[in-house]
Design a protein around this motif. Structure first.
Motif, mmCIF file in Angstrom:
data_model
loop_
_atom_site.group_PDB
_atom_site.id
_atom_site.type_symbol
_atom_site.label_atom_id
_atom_site.label_comp_id
_atom_site.label_asym_id
_atom_site.label_seq_id
_atom_site.Cartn_x
_atom_site.Cartn_y
_atom_site.Cartn_z
ATOM 1 N N HIS A 133 0.978 -1.138 -0.096
ATOM 2 C CA HIS A 133 0.139 0.172 -0.097
ATOM 3 C C HIS A 133 1.010 1.160 -0.259
ATOM 4 N N ALA A 134 0.982 2.094 -1.070
ATOM 5 C CA ALA A 134 1.673 3.184 -1.219
ATOM 6 C C ALA A 134 0.621 4.283 -1.003
ATOM 7 N N GLY A 135 1.251 5.582 -0.859
ATOM 8 C CA GLY A 135 0.359 6.521 -0.548
ATOM 9 C C GLY A 135 -0.703 6.444 0.509
ATOM 10 N N SER A 136 -0.112 5.725 1.548
ATOM 11 C CA SER A 136 -1.358 5.404 2.672
ATOM 12 C C SER A 136 -2.103 6.327 3.311
ATOM 13 N N THR A 137 -1.403 7.796 3.235
ATOM 14 C CA THR A 137 -2.190 8.820 3.663
ATOM 15 C C THR A 137 -3.032 9.570 2.916
ATOM 16 N N GLY A 138 -3.171 8.983 1.586
ATOM 17 C CA GLY A 138 -3.679 9.713 0.561
ATOM 18 C C GLY A 138 -3.114 10.335 -0.625
ATOM 19 N N ASN A 139 -1.889 10.085 -0.571
ATOM 20 C CA ASN A 139 -1.034 10.437 -1.852
ATOM 21 C C ASN A 139 -1.456 9.590 -3.125
ATOM 22 N N SER A 140 -2.186 10.192 -3.932
ATOM 23 C CA SER A 140 -2.501 9.512 -5.228
ATOM 24 C C SER A 140 -1.461 9.457 -6.282
ATOM 25 N N GLY A 141 -0.272 10.360 -5.809
ATOM 26 C CA GLY A 141 0.838 10.275 -6.915
ATOM 27 C C GLY A 141 1.831 9.272 -6.617
ATOM 28 N N ALA A 142 1.569 8.509 -5.288
ATOM 29 C CA ALA A 142 2.688 7.751 -5.160
ATOM 30 C C ALA A 142 2.787 6.620 -6.092
ATOM 31 N N VAL A 143 4.129 5.806 -5.939
ATOM 32 C CA VAL A 143 4.655 5.052 -6.743
ATOM 33 C C VAL A 143 5.019 3.649 -6.081
ATOM 34 N N ILE A 144 4.606 2.518 -6.829
ATOM 35 C CA ILE A 144 4.961 1.063 -6.377
ATOM 36 C C ILE A 144 6.230 0.621 -7.560
ATOM 37 N N ALA A 145 7.498 0.291 -7.105
ATOM 38 C CA ALA A 145 8.390 -0.207 -7.942
ATOM 39 C C ALA A 145 8.774 -1.506 -7.125
ATOM 40 N N ALA A 146 9.167 -2.723 -8.117
ATOM 41 C CA ALA A 146 9.676 -3.895 -7.650
ATOM 42 C C ALA A 146 10.503 -4.349 -8.605
ATOM 43 N N SER A 147 11.770 -5.153 -8.251
ATOM 44 C CA SER A 147 12.510 -5.742 -9.304
ATOM 45 C C SER A 147 11.714 -6.979 -9.841
ATOM 46 N N VAL A 148 10.960 -7.587 -8.982
ATOM 47 C CA VAL A 148 9.971 -8.620 -9.511
ATOM 48 C C VAL A 148 8.420 -8.330 -9.040
ATOM 49 N N MET A 149 7.750 -8.185 -9.752
ATOM 50 C CA MET A 149 6.600 -7.982 -9.480
ATOM 51 C C MET A 149 5.252 -8.752 -9.660
#
Length: 227
Positions: A153-169
């Motif tokens: 869960h990214a942007g858990s405080t309401g930031n809709s511009g947050a990004v999730i990145a992973a080496s293996v998704m």
């Protein structure tokens, strides 16, 4: 202009209502006294008059909670005035610390196993995997240098511009702000390019190659050197 003749309260009308500029060099007592006098002298409303929105700027004066409430209550004694906001150029030490935490990257090297929850107030750089049943939550962006198979869960405080990145998704669930992404039929296999998830222009969470992020987030440079 001498201090005696200086106006501590400046009231300006705008198309959206009233803006009050309060001097930050006088005492709070003087400020309140002049504000009360000007409101009484200039604003006598009739029952059918519309509600007027009021924005208050206090400059470099820090307001305690009690002072904030006193200004708000004084303005709203004029029943047709409604305080929309009271803003200051300064913040408290606690607010500054919270802002710092929410805007810094926390780096953690570990594996988040099933049943475990890892939570940080700002951005997270996780050097390790998130196993199925493991959960990662951040107020900002989430960068995982490993295999993501759990929940993020990214942007858990309401930031809709947050990004999730992973080496293996290969997550079981992705969330950004208040939006949830369904688990697709398949994700990239190990050894392929790093991927990211973000909310696109159609207000949907999409998963794509990391290189496309610049198109949707041209100013995204949270990590040293950018992405």
């Amino acid at each position: 202009m001498s201090k005696r003749n200086q106006q501590n309260v400046m009231i300006k009308g705008t198309k959206d209502g009233l803006t009050l500029h309060l001097d930050d060099s006088c005492s709070f007592h003087e400020l309140i006294k002049e504000l009360e006098t000007k409101l009484s002298a200039n604003y006598n409303f009739q029952e059918n008059d519309p509600i007027i929105s009021v924005k208050v700027h206090t400059g470099n004066r820090f307001l305690t909670e009690e002072q904030y409430e006193e200004i708000q209550e004084l303005i709203q004694t004029k029943k047709k005035l409604s305080v929309e906001s009271i803003t200051s150029n300064v913040i408290s030490k606690d607010e500054a610390q919270r802002w710092k935490e929410e805007n810094e990257i926390t780096t953690i090297a570990r594996i988040v196993r099933s049943g475990q929850i890892l939570e940080v107030p700002g951005d997270l750089l996780l050097i390790g995997d998130v196993n199925p049943g493991g959960t990662v939550s951040a107020g900002g962006n989430v960068f995982i240098m490993g295999v993501l198979k759990g929940i993020v869960h990214a942007g858990s405080t309401g930031n809709s511009g947050a990004v999730i990145a992973a080496s293996v998704m290969k997550p079981s669930q992705l969330r950004i702000a208040g939006m949830m992404h369904r688990t697709p039929d398949q994700y990239s296999e190990e050894g392929q390019e790093m991927e990211c998830a973000f909310i696109d222009d159609s207000n949907q969470i999409i998963v794509d190659k990391l290189q496309v992020l610049k198109k949707y987030r041209p100013n995204f440079d949270r990590l040293e050197g950018g992405l």
